[in-house]
Design a protein around this motif. Structure first.
Motif, PDB file in Angstrom:
ATOM      1  N   PHE A  62       0.837  -1.196   0.000  1.00  0.00           N
ATOM      2  CA  PHE A  62       0.000   0.000   0.000  1.00  0.00           C
ATOM      3  C   PHE A  62       0.877   1.253   0.000  1.00  0.00           C
ATOM      4  N   THR A  63       1.941   1.233   0.775  1.00  0.00           N
ATOM      5  CA  THR A  63       2.847   2.379   0.840  1.00  0.00           C
ATOM      6  C   THR A  63       3.602   2.556  -0.478  1.00  0.00           C
ATOM      7  N   ILE A  64       4.171   1.466  -0.998  1.00  0.00           N
ATOM      8  CA  ILE A  64       4.939   1.543  -2.253  1.00  0.00           C
ATOM      9  C   ILE A  64       4.053   2.020  -3.395  1.00  0.00           C
ATOM     10  N   PHE A  65       2.917   1.363  -3.563  1.00  0.00           N
ATOM     11  CA  PHE A  65       2.028   1.743  -4.661  1.00  0.00           C
ATOM     12  C   PHE A  65       1.381   3.102  -4.420  1.00  0.00           C
ATOM     13  N   GLY A  66       1.115   3.431  -3.165  1.00  0.00           N
ATOM     14  CA  GLY A  66       0.545   4.742  -2.863  1.00  0.00           C
ATOM     15  C   GLY A  66       1.458   5.872  -3.287  1.00  0.00           C
ATOM     16  N   VAL A  67       2.738   5.733  -2.998  1.00  0.00           N
ATOM     17  CA  VAL A  67       3.707   6.758  -3.411  1.00  0.00           C
ATOM     18  C   VAL A  67       3.811   6.799  -4.928  1.00  0.00           C
ATOM     19  N   PHE A  68       3.932   5.629  -5.550  1.00  0.00           N
ATOM     20  CA  PHE A  68       4.057   5.605  -7.007  1.00  0.00           C
ATOM     21  C   PHE A  68       2.791   6.122  -7.684  1.00  0.00           C
ATOM     22  N   ASN A  69       1.623   5.832  -7.112  1.00  0.00           N
ATOM     23  CA  ASN A  69       0.375   6.330  -7.691  1.00  0.00           C
ATOM     24  C   ASN A  69       0.316   7.849  -7.672  1.00  0.00           C
ATOM     25  N   ARG A  70       0.853   8.460  -6.625  1.00  0.00           N
ATOM     26  CA  ARG A  70       0.879   9.935  -6.576  1.00  0.00           C
ATOM     27  C   ARG A  70       1.818  10.487  -7.645  1.00  0.00           C
ATOM     28  N   LEU A 117      -8.846   3.456  -6.288  1.00  0.00           N
ATOM     29  CA  LEU A 117      -9.611   2.208  -6.324  1.00  0.00           C
ATOM     30  C   LEU A 117      -8.724   0.975  -6.166  1.00  0.00           C
ATOM     31  N   PHE A 118      -7.776   0.825  -7.074  1.00  0.00           N
ATOM     32  CA  PHE A 118      -7.008  -0.416  -7.125  1.00  0.00           C
ATOM     33  C   PHE A 118      -6.102  -0.605  -5.915  1.00  0.00           C
ATOM     34  N   THR A 119      -5.296   0.380  -5.590  1.00  0.00           N
ATOM     35  CA  THR A 119      -4.368   0.223  -4.468  1.00  0.00           C
ATOM     36  C   THR A 119      -5.094  -0.023  -3.150  1.00  0.00           C
ATOM     37  N   PRO A 120      -6.126   0.753  -2.813  1.00  0.00           N
ATOM     38  CA  PRO A 120      -6.828   0.456  -1.560  1.00  0.00           C
ATOM     39  C   PRO A 120      -7.509  -0.922  -1.557  1.00  0.00           C
ATOM     40  N   HIS A 121      -8.137  -1.295  -2.676  1.00  0.00           N
ATOM     41  CA  HIS A 121      -8.826  -2.592  -2.711  1.00  0.00           C
ATOM     42  C   HIS A 121      -7.850  -3.762  -2.681  1.00  0.00           C
ATOM     43  N   LEU A 122      -6.793  -3.685  -3.488  1.00  0.00           N
ATOM     44  CA  LEU A 122      -5.827  -4.787  -3.491  1.00  0.00           C
ATOM     45  C   LEU A 122      -5.126  -4.917  -2.139  1.00  0.00           C
ATOM     46  N   SER A 123      -4.847  -3.795  -1.504  1.00  0.00           N
ATOM     47  CA  SER A 123      -4.221  -3.847  -0.177  1.00  0.00           C
ATOM     48  C   SER A 123      -5.176  -4.437   0.848  1.00  0.00           C
ATOM     49  N   ALA A 124      -6.435  -4.070   0.744  1.00  0.00           N
ATOM     50  CA  ALA A 124      -7.423  -4.614   1.685  1.00  0.00           C
ATOM     51  C   ALA A 124      -7.586  -6.114   1.492  1.00  0.00           C
ATOM     52  N   PRO A 139      -8.051 -14.749  -2.874  1.00  0.00           N
ATOM     53  CA  PRO A 139      -9.507 -14.660  -3.042  1.00  0.00           C
ATOM     54  C   PRO A 139      -9.864 -14.337  -4.498  1.00  0.00           C
ATOM     55  N   SER A 140     -11.002 -14.837  -4.953  1.00  0.00           N
ATOM     56  CA  SER A 140     -11.407 -14.626  -6.345  1.00  0.00           C
ATOM     57  C   SER A 140     -11.588 -13.141  -6.661  1.00  0.00           C
ATOM     58  N   ALA A 141     -12.052 -12.359  -5.684  1.00  0.00           N
ATOM     59  CA  ALA A 141     -12.206 -10.918  -5.909  1.00  0.00           C
ATOM     60  C   ALA A 141     -10.845 -10.257  -6.155  1.00  0.00           C
ATOM     61  N   MET A 142      -9.825 -10.720  -5.452  1.00  0.00           N
ATOM     62  CA  MET A 142      -8.490 -10.168  -5.637  1.00  0.00           C
ATOM     63  C   MET A 142      -7.937 -10.552  -7.008  1.00  0.00           C
ATOM     64  N   ILE A 143      -8.247 -11.747  -7.458  1.00  0.00           N
ATOM     65  CA  ILE A 143      -7.812 -12.171  -8.796  1.00  0.00           C
ATOM     66  C   ILE A 143      -8.452 -11.276  -9.854  1.00  0.00           C
ATOM     67  N   LEU A 144      -9.715 -10.941  -9.671  1.00  0.00           N
ATOM     68  CA  LEU A 144     -10.410 -10.052 -10.597  1.00  0.00           C
ATOM     69  C   LEU A 144      -9.759  -8.665 -10.611  1.00  0.00           C
ATOM     70  N   TRP A 145      -9.395  -8.148  -9.431  1.00  0.00           N
ATOM     71  CA  TRP A 145      -8.714  -6.850  -9.356  1.00  0.00           C
ATOM     72  C   TRP A 145      -7.365  -6.905 -10.072  1.00  0.00           C
ATOM     73  N   HIS A 146      -6.636  -8.005  -9.905  1.00  0.00           N
ATOM     74  CA  HIS A 146      -5.344  -8.158 -10.575  1.00  0.00           C
ATOM     75  C   HIS A 146      -5.508  -8.210 -12.096  1.00  0.00           C
ATOM     76  N   LYS A 147      -6.493  -8.951 -12.569  1.00  0.00           N
ATOM     77  CA  LYS A 147      -6.745  -9.011 -14.014  1.00  0.00           C
ATOM     78  C   LYS A 147      -7.099  -7.629 -14.558  1.00  0.00           C
ATOM     79  N   SER A 148      -7.949  -6.920 -13.835  1.00  0.00           N
ATOM     80  CA  SER A 148      -8.322  -5.568 -14.256  1.00  0.00           C
ATOM     81  C   SER A 148      -7.115  -4.640 -14.265  1.00  0.00           C
TER      82      SER A 148
END
Length: 171
Positions: A62-70, A117-124, A139-148
């Motif tokens: 979450f921290t790594i992707f959060g910084v990169f997302n900014r 959307l993606f970073t908070p959901h994937l981290s959660a 989890p299947s929901a996480m797989i869907l987020w990764h595919k997206s």
């Protein structure tokens, strides 16, 4: 008085205009190379060393992707700004100007989606909420987020490379 006014006028003529093509080339180059580094070097190396299985990886991710997302948002904002400048200055033909703005807007929306959307959901989904669960399947929901995520990454690379090419030709 004329000497001061005359020399001041000369200084104004010497001021150079901003090279928007160079700005967009730098922003896109930095952004896309950072994404490639993150997607194909950092994350796979963390996966092969087993760090992704650690309990603290979700918060670290979450921290790594959060910084990169900014950083992505800043780059996307620069690209969109350059697209509007190109449109205002009529540096490109009409069809390419519209496409440039649309592509830049899509890149900005992708950066927003990753950040909010993606970073908070994937981290959660990555948090281990049940310490007694011994099955370590994704989890299947996480797989869907990764595919997206990978679909959006492919779109981002395609749009970014197209804009890089157009900006380089416009230079």
């Amino acid at each position: 008085m004329n000497i001061i006014s005359h020399s001041h006028h000369k200084e104004n003529k010497q001021i150079k205009q901003i090279n928007w093509s160079a700005i967009i080339l730098f922003a896109l180059g930095f952004w896309l190379s950072g994404s490639l580094l993150l997607d194909f070097v950092l994350i796979p190396s963390l996966a092969t060393t087993g760090m992704m299985a650690q309990s603290g990886f979700a918060s670290a991710g979450f921290t790594i992707f959060g910084v990169f997302n900014r950083i992505e948002l800043i780059c996307a904002s620069l690209v969109l700004t350059c697209a509007f400048v190109f449109s205002f200055n009529h540096d490109l033909d009409d069809k390419k100007q519209k496409s440039f703005i649309i592509f830049s807007s899509l890149l900005f929306l992708i950066a927003l989606a990753y950040t909010y959307l993606f970073t908070p959901h994937l981290s959660a989904w990555g948090l281990c909420l049940n310490q007694f669960n011994t099955i370590e399947t994704m989890p299947s929901a996480m797989i869907l987020w990764h595919k997206s995520y990978w679909i959006l990454e492919t779109v981002k690379y395609g749009l970014g490379i197209t804009l890089l090419r157009w900006s380089y030709q416009n230079k």
